[in-house]
Design a protein around this motif. Structure first.
Motif, short mmCIF file in Angstrom:
data_model
loop_
_atom_site.label_atom_id
_atom_site.label_comp_id
_atom_site.label_asym_id
_atom_site.label_seq_id
_atom_site.Cartn_x
_atom_site.Cartn_y
_atom_site.Cartn_z
N MET A 1 42.19 40.03 50.07
CA MET A 1 42.17 38.57 50.26
C MET A 1 43.44 38.14 50.99
O MET A 1 44.53 38.60 50.66
CB MET A 1 42.09 37.87 48.90
CG MET A 1 42.18 36.35 48.96
SD MET A 1 41.90 35.59 47.35
CE MET A 1 43.41 35.96 46.50
N LYS A 17 38.15 39.17 51.41
CA LYS A 17 37.83 40.39 52.18
C LYS A 17 36.32 40.60 52.08
O LYS A 17 35.78 40.76 50.99
CB LYS A 17 38.57 41.59 51.60
CG LYS A 17 38.25 42.91 52.32
CD LYS A 17 39.19 44.01 51.93
CE LYS A 17 38.82 45.34 52.60
NZ LYS A 17 38.54 45.20 54.07
N GLU A 28 34.14 39.72 46.77
CA GLU A 28 34.52 39.18 45.47
C GLU A 28 34.87 37.71 45.67
O GLU A 28 35.86 37.39 46.34
CB GLU A 28 35.73 39.95 44.89
CG GLU A 28 35.43 41.39 44.51
CD GLU A 28 36.63 42.08 43.89
OE1 GLU A 28 37.71 41.46 43.77
OE2 GLU A 28 36.49 43.27 43.54
N ASN A 31 38.56 36.58 41.68
CA ASN A 31 39.15 37.69 40.91
C ASN A 31 40.48 37.21 40.37
O ASN A 31 41.47 37.12 41.13
CB ASN A 31 39.32 38.91 41.82
CG ASN A 31 39.92 40.11 41.08
OD1 ASN A 31 40.86 39.95 40.30
ND2 ASN A 31 39.39 41.28 41.34
N ARG A 33 42.76 38.44 38.50
CA ARG A 33 43.92 39.36 38.59
C ARG A 33 44.50 39.35 40.00
O ARG A 33 45.71 39.24 40.21
CB ARG A 33 43.48 40.78 38.19
CG ARG A 33 44.62 41.78 38.16
CD ARG A 33 44.13 43.13 37.65
NE ARG A 33 42.98 43.61 38.42
CZ ARG A 33 42.19 44.62 38.01
NH1 ARG A 33 42.43 45.23 36.85
NH2 ARG A 33 41.18 45.03 38.74
N GLN A 34 43.60 39.42 40.99
CA GLN A 34 44.07 39.44 42.40
C GLN A 34 44.68 38.09 42.76
O GLN A 34 45.72 38.02 43.43
CB GLN A 34 42.89 39.75 43.32
CG GLN A 34 43.33 39.95 44.77
CD GLN A 34 42.15 40.18 45.70
OE1 GLN A 34 41.28 39.29 45.81
NE2 GLN A 34 42.12 41.33 46.34
N LEU A 35 44.05 37.01 42.29
CA LEU A 35 44.56 35.67 42.60
C LEU A 35 45.98 35.52 42.06
O LEU A 35 46.89 35.06 42.75
CB LEU A 35 43.63 34.61 41.97
CG LEU A 35 43.89 33.16 42.36
CD1 LEU A 35 43.65 32.94 43.85
CD2 LEU A 35 43.00 32.23 41.54
N GLU A 36 46.20 36.01 40.84
CA GLU A 36 47.54 35.88 40.23
C GLU A 36 48.53 36.76 40.99
O GLU A 36 49.65 36.34 41.30
CB GLU A 36 47.50 36.29 38.76
CG GLU A 36 48.85 36.13 38.07
CD GLU A 36 48.80 36.42 36.58
OE1 GLU A 36 47.69 36.69 36.04
OE2 GLU A 36 49.88 36.36 35.95
N ALA A 37 48.11 37.97 41.36
CA ALA A 37 49.02 38.90 42.05
C ALA A 37 49.44 38.35 43.41
O ALA A 37 50.60 38.47 43.82
CB ALA A 37 48.33 40.25 42.21
N LEU A 38 48.50 37.69 44.11
CA LEU A 38 48.78 37.24 45.48
C LEU A 38 49.34 35.83 45.57
O LEU A 38 49.99 35.47 46.56
CB LEU A 38 47.50 37.34 46.32
CG LEU A 38 46.96 38.76 46.57
CD1 LEU A 38 45.66 38.69 47.36
CD2 LEU A 38 47.99 39.59 47.33
N ASP A 42 48.05 31.70 37.69
CA ASP A 42 47.59 32.51 36.55
C ASP A 42 46.71 31.72 35.58
O ASP A 42 46.49 32.14 34.46
CB ASP A 42 48.81 33.07 35.80
CG ASP A 42 49.71 31.95 35.28
OD1 ASP A 42 50.70 32.25 34.60
OD2 ASP A 42 49.39 30.77 35.56
#
Ligand SMILES: Cc1cn([C@H]2C[C@H](O)[C@@H](COP(=O)(O)OP(=O)(O)O[C@H]3O[C@H](C)C(=O)[C@H](O)[C@H]3O)O2)c(=O)[nH]c1=O
Length: 184
Positions: A1, A17, A28, A31, A33-38, A42
């Motif tokens: 993403m 993506k 997806e 997501n 987890r991915q949203l928080e990471a990028l 949270d």
């Protein structure tokens, strides 16, 4: 993403993506987890909404404030919309500024709108299906609104406003200077 920043602090555009093949595509659409990471975002989303509209419908500008502010993750399943937010955080250096983005089933872009923004959209295609996640439940008592055509905002809605289809409620929303329950 891919995460695209905007001129308004905290407001982000997300580009998923997309995995295409000879059958079509898969991606997806959410997501946590991915949203928080990028993005560092949270907060879990608790309520999903979906709205179908015809061309020239204009919904908004709406917000929910404390005790149940709403952040939103907006995307379009069918058609094209011009999605607009106004920064209504009184302490923000971009208070009263608006930002718009075209969201469509084709571009698959998503708009991550944190607390502190009034939100609305105008429908550019013959019909649209808008799907959005909210991080707080609907709370009519905490609802607020701003007049879509407030001259102080000078929003370009990308449609002919004289042909806009607008609810009774939205035709009577207050100007930003008179709006209540804004964000500190
Ligand atoms: C927002 C909402 C509404 N409703 C009921 C209340 C009314 O009986 C009916 C239509 O509500 P309204 O005319 O407020 O719908 P929109 O004009 O699309 O409102 C939305 O428009 C802009 C674009 C937004 O960002 C908000 O999410 C939301 O306010 O659905 C519910 O039951 N739950 C809800 O979460």
């Amino acid at each position: 993403m891919n995460v695209i920043k905007t001129p308004l602090e905290g407001l982000l555009i997300l580009e998923p993506k997309v995995h295409g093949d000879d059958r079509g595509y898969f991606f997806e659409s959410y997501n946590m987890r991915q949203l928080e990471a990028l993005t560092g975002y949270d907060t879990a989303f608790r309520q999903d909404n979906q709205a179908r509209s015809v061309k020239n419908v204009l919904r908004g500008l709406h917000y929910q404030n404390h005790p149940t502010p709403q952040a939103k993750l907006i995307r379009v399943l069918e058609g094209r919309i011009w999605d607009v937010v106004v920064d209504i955080r009184k302490s923000s250096k971009t208070y009263g500024q608006w930002y718009g983005v075209e969201l469509s089933a084709e571009n698959k872009l998503q708009f991550l709108i944190p607390h502190g923004f009034a939100h609305g959209y105008a429908v550019l295609s013959e019909t649209s299906e808008v799907f959005y996640k909210c991080d707080n439940f609907y709370d009519k008592a905490a609802e607020g609104g701003v007049y879509f055509n407030d001259p102080a905002l000078a929003i370009d809605w990308k449609i002919d406003i004289s042909k806009a289809i607008i609810s009774e409620k939205d035709q009577k929303q207050p100007l930003l200077k008179d709006a209540v329950n804004l964000y500190e």
